[in-house]
Design an enzyme around this catalytic site. Structure first.
Site, PDB file in Angstrom:
ATOM      1  N   GLY A   8       5.959   5.029   8.034  1.00 36.94           N
ATOM      2  CA  GLY A   8       5.598   3.670   8.056  1.00 36.94           C
ATOM      3  C   GLY A   8       6.717   2.516   8.187  1.00 36.94           C
ATOM      4  O   GLY A   8       7.644   2.366   7.259  1.00 36.94           O
ATOM      5  N   ALA A  11       7.530  -4.109   7.317  1.00 38.43           N
ATOM      6  CA  ALA A  11       8.431  -4.796   6.644  1.00 38.43           C
ATOM      7  C   ALA A  11       9.286  -3.868   5.818  1.00 38.43           C
ATOM      8  O   ALA A  11      10.616  -3.979   6.126  1.00 38.43           O
ATOM      9  CB  ALA A  11       7.830  -5.564   5.639  1.00 38.43           C
ATOM     10  N   GLY A  13       9.777  -0.417   5.646  1.00 35.83           N
ATOM     11  CA  GLY A  13      10.319   0.623   6.606  1.00 35.83           C
ATOM     12  C   GLY A  13      11.446   0.449   7.303  1.00 35.83           C
ATOM     13  O   GLY A  13      12.551   0.648   7.670  1.00 35.83           O
ATOM     14  N   LYS A 175       7.946  -4.700 -12.531  1.00 36.27           N
ATOM     15  CA  LYS A 175       7.589  -4.956 -11.291  1.00 36.27           C
ATOM     16  C   LYS A 175       6.265  -5.214 -11.051  1.00 36.27           C
ATOM     17  O   LYS A 175       5.496  -6.462 -10.472  1.00 36.27           O
ATOM     18  CB  LYS A 175       8.100  -4.164 -10.321  1.00 36.27           C
ATOM     19  CG  LYS A 175       7.593  -4.386  -8.977  1.00 36.27           C
ATOM     20  CD  LYS A 175       8.663  -5.340  -8.180  1.00 36.27           C
ATOM     21  CE  LYS A 175       8.540  -5.814  -6.728  1.00 36.27           C
ATOM     22  NZ  LYS A 175       8.256  -5.057  -5.853  1.00 36.27           N
ATOM     23  N   ASN A 179       3.672  -8.102  -9.552  1.00 35.67           N
ATOM     24  CA  ASN A 179       2.731  -7.696  -8.567  1.00 35.67           C
ATOM     25  C   ASN A 179       1.226  -8.248  -8.948  1.00 35.67           C
ATOM     26  O   ASN A 179       0.500  -8.732  -8.282  1.00 35.67           O
ATOM     27  CB  ASN A 179       2.850  -6.527  -8.018  1.00 35.67           C
ATOM     28  CG  ASN A 179       3.945  -6.426  -7.172  1.00 35.67           C
ATOM     29  OD1 ASN A 179       4.569  -7.398  -6.779  1.00 35.67           O
ATOM     30  ND2 ASN A 179       4.349  -4.982  -7.328  1.00 35.67           N
ATOM     31  N   SER A 244       2.118  -9.962  -0.392  1.00 35.53           N
ATOM     32  CA  SER A 244       1.669  -8.977   0.492  1.00 35.53           C
ATOM     33  C   SER A 244       0.205  -8.623   0.390  1.00 35.53           C
ATOM     34  O   SER A 244      -0.439  -8.501   1.214  1.00 35.53           O
ATOM     35  CB  SER A 244       2.444  -7.633   0.457  1.00 35.53           C
ATOM     36  OG  SER A 244       2.137  -6.728  -0.503  1.00 35.53           O
TER      37      SER A 244
HETATM   38  N1  LIG Z   1       6.719  -6.537   2.289  1.00 34.41           N
HETATM   39  C1  LIG Z   1       7.691  -6.687   1.089  1.00 34.41           C
HETATM   40  O1  LIG Z   1       8.256  -7.757   0.737  1.00 34.41           O
HETATM   41  C2  LIG Z   1       7.343  -5.735  -0.074  1.00 34.41           C
HETATM   42  C3  LIG Z   1       8.350  -6.103  -1.199  1.00 34.41           C
HETATM   43  C4  LIG Z   1       8.224  -5.012  -2.337  1.00 34.41           C
HETATM   44  C5  LIG Z   1       7.403  -3.949  -2.061  1.00 34.41           C
HETATM   45  N2  LIG Z   1       6.588  -3.859  -1.071  1.00 34.41           N
HETATM   46  C6  LIG Z   1       5.562  -2.674  -0.868  1.00 34.41           C
HETATM   47  O2  LIG Z   1       6.149  -1.597  -0.081  1.00 34.41           O
HETATM   48  C7  LIG Z   1       5.216  -0.980   0.541  1.00 34.41           C
HETATM   49  C8  LIG Z   1       5.173  -1.149   1.967  1.00 34.41           C
HETATM   50  O3  LIG Z   1       4.904  -2.383   2.420  1.00 34.41           O
HETATM   51  P1  LIG Z   1       5.114  -3.190   3.559  1.00 34.41           P
HETATM   52  O4  LIG Z   1       5.188  -4.664   3.236  1.00 34.41           O
HETATM   53  O5  LIG Z   1       6.409  -2.727   4.183  1.00 34.41           O
HETATM   54  O6  LIG Z   1       3.855  -2.877   4.559  1.00 34.41           O
HETATM   55  P2  LIG Z   1       3.625  -3.048   5.976  1.00 34.41           P
HETATM   56  O7  LIG Z   1       4.477  -4.070   6.478  1.00 34.41           O
HETATM   57  O8  LIG Z   1       1.961  -3.236   6.002  1.00 34.41           O
HETATM   58  O9  LIG Z   1       4.215  -1.651   6.678  1.00 34.41           O
HETATM   59  C9  LIG Z   1       3.352  -0.315   6.488  1.00 34.41           C
HETATM   60  C10 LIG Z   1       3.706   0.293   7.667  1.00 34.41           C
HETATM   61  O10 LIG Z   1       2.907   1.596   7.509  1.00 34.41           O
HETATM   62  C11 LIG Z   1       2.460   2.036   8.600  1.00 34.41           C
HETATM   63  N3  LIG Z   1       1.624   3.248   8.594  1.00 34.41           N
HETATM   64  C12 LIG Z   1       0.243   3.183   8.181  1.00 34.41           C
HETATM   65  N4  LIG Z   1      -0.092   4.413   8.051  1.00 34.41           N
HETATM   66  C13 LIG Z   1       0.589   5.259   8.835  1.00 34.41           C
HETATM   67  C14 LIG Z   1       0.713   6.552   9.163  1.00 34.41           C
HETATM   68  N5  LIG Z   1      -0.231   7.392   9.065  1.00 34.41           N
HETATM   69  N6  LIG Z   1       1.792   6.920   9.933  1.00 34.41           N
HETATM   70  C15 LIG Z   1       2.766   5.947  10.353  1.00 34.41           C
HETATM   71  N7  LIG Z   1       2.987   4.737   9.840  1.00 34.41           N
HETATM   72  C16 LIG Z   1       1.869   4.522   9.021  1.00 34.41           C
HETATM   73  C17 LIG Z   1       1.820   0.634   9.182  1.00 34.41           C
HETATM   74  O11 LIG Z   1       1.307   0.838  10.800  1.00 34.41           O
HETATM   75  P3  LIG Z   1       0.716  -0.175  11.451  1.00 34.41           P
HETATM   76  O12 LIG Z   1       1.966  -1.069  12.084  1.00 34.41           O
HETATM   77  O13 LIG Z   1       0.489   0.622  12.680  1.00 34.41           O
HETATM   78  O14 LIG Z   1      -0.047  -0.988  10.776  1.00 34.41           O
HETATM   79  C18 LIG Z   1       2.988  -0.269   8.961  1.00 34.41           C
HETATM   80  O15 LIG Z   1       3.847  -0.234  10.020  1.00 34.41           O
HETATM   81  C19 LIG Z   1       3.912  -1.424  -0.331  1.00 34.41           C
HETATM   82  O16 LIG Z   1       3.482  -0.640  -1.130  1.00 34.41           O
HETATM   83  C20 LIG Z   1       4.443  -2.894  -0.554  1.00 34.41           C
HETATM   84  O17 LIG Z   1       3.559  -3.394  -1.944  1.00 34.41           O
HETATM   85  C21 LIG Z   1       6.670  -4.757  -0.042  1.00 34.41           C
END
Ligand SMILES: NC(=O)c1ccc[n+]([C@@H]2O[C@H](COP(=O)([O-])OP(=O)(O)OC[C@H]3O[C@@H](n4cnc5c(N)ncnc54)[C@H](OP(=O)(O)O)[C@@H]3O)[C@@H](O)[C@H]2O)c1
Length: 290
Positions: A8, A11, A13, A175, A179, A244
């Site tokens: 993944g 953001a 990752g 947290k 959220n 998010s």
């Molecule tokens: N963003 C923030 O500021 C933040 C802060 C704290 C916590 N979080 C938490 O951290 C977690 C991740 O959030 P995020 O914001 O990073 O999410 P995101 O930006 O939506 O990224 C998730 C990634 O996972 C990929 N993915 C989905 N299914 C997959 C699979 N089967 N194999 C490989 N990759 C796959 C998606 O691919 P695609 O690109 O193809 O869609 C996307 O690139 C969540 O639980 C969120 O609540 C986020």
């Protein structure tokens, strides 16, 4: 040195991959569901261009020493398709997701002792599939056990604040209090500025008080002022800041409704605690997505 797979690359990752690359000590692999032309993370200290192997096919993934999952909670089933091969030699799996049920989500796929829940806190936005903007430091908290300490070691020498927390239960529930309130943006289709309104502020307090009551029943140490603190934090946030769950709704993606609010309703029922505001938020958002 460790061989580390990041499943993944959105953001969170992407920032994790940048940090591990900056450590200069690890071999990092990116597990994605689409090819990537390139990936740059604009960190507070400058741009980092990620140079890592990109894998798109779980059936040819190599075995690694660590797996870090950074998909949304609703994409766990897809993420799990990578685990058979990546974890063939028993690699531990760190789950970098919001909510309080990291272990429960991955329990159908892995032995419990190899799952490490991680509280991740970092303001970061995905500007495009190839560009991620990290607006502040990455904070990572894990349980204070052997696996947690080994995870913290992966980030030694990087700008991340990675630490083992003696009371991890309290960390994740605090947290979640923050959220859970974010659902108001997703419902109102407005960024953080919507929390400035008096009526919205009252509802936010109720949502967080319900979350805190359930968290306390689950063993978290949350003080009486937690709801006021969350409201103040939202009101101190720039009015155009986007959380998010709101971003997911705006983009027409699934939302982490169950991980962020549904869990409060479910665990509230278990403890006999009423959670009407969270229940209504979940019902409304579920009605929106159908
Ligand atoms: N963003 C923030 O500021 C933040 C802060 C704290 C916590 N979080 C938490 O951290 C977690 C991740 O959030 P995020 O914001 O990073 O999410 P995101 O930006 O939506 O990224 C998730 C990634 O996972 C990929 N993915 C989905 N299914 C997959 C699979 N089967 N194999 C490989 N990759 C796959 C998606 O691919 P695609 O690109 O193809 O869609 C996307 O690139 C969540 O639980 C969120 O609540 C986020």
């Amino acid at each position: 040195m460790a061989r580390i797979a990041v499943i993944g690359v959105g953001a969170i990752g992407s920032v994790i991959a940048a940090l591990l690359q900056q450590s200069g000590r690890h071999e990092v692999m990116l597990c994605t569901r689409r090819p990537m032309a390139g990936l740059t993370v604009e960190t507070p200290d400058g741009a980092v261009s990620i140079k890592a192997m990109v894998l798109t096919d779980p059936t040819v993934a190599p075995q690694v020493d660590w797996v870090l999952v950074a998909t949304k909670a609703y994409d766990v089933a897809g993420a799990a398709k990578w685990l058979d091969r990546l974890c063939a030699a028993g690699a531990p799996v760190a789950v970098l997701q919001n909510g309080v049920e990291h272990r429960e989500r991955f329990a159908p796929y892995l032995p419990l002792e190899s799952i490490l829940p991680v509280m991740v806190d970092c303001p970061v936005e995905r500007r495009s599939p190839e560009l991620v903007l990290q607006r502040g430091q990455m904070h990572l908290k894990v349980p204070a056990d052997d696996l947690g300490r080994s995870f913290v070691d992966l980030f030694a020498g990087t700008p991340a604040d990675a630490a083992a927390a003696p009371d991890f239960q309290t960390v994740v529930w605090r947290k979640l209090c923050h959220n859970a309130a974010g659902v108001l943006s997703a419902l109102a289709l407005q960024p953080a500025g919507v929390m400035q309104g008096e009526a919205m502020g009252e509802v936010l307090l109720q949502i967080v008080r319900e979350c805190a009551a359930v968290g306390r029943a689950e063993g978290a140490q949350l003080d009486e002022q937690v709801a006021e603190a969350v409201l103040q934090a939202y009101r101190d946030t720039p009015p155009d800041a986007v959380n998010s769950i709101y971003a997911d709704r705006m983009a027409g993606r699934p939302m982490e409704i169950d991980a962020r609010n549904g869990v409060i309703v479910r665990l509230g029922r278990k403890h006999g605690i009423a959670t009407p505001c969270n229940q209504m938020a979940v019902a409304l958002l579920q009605a929106v997505v159908g």
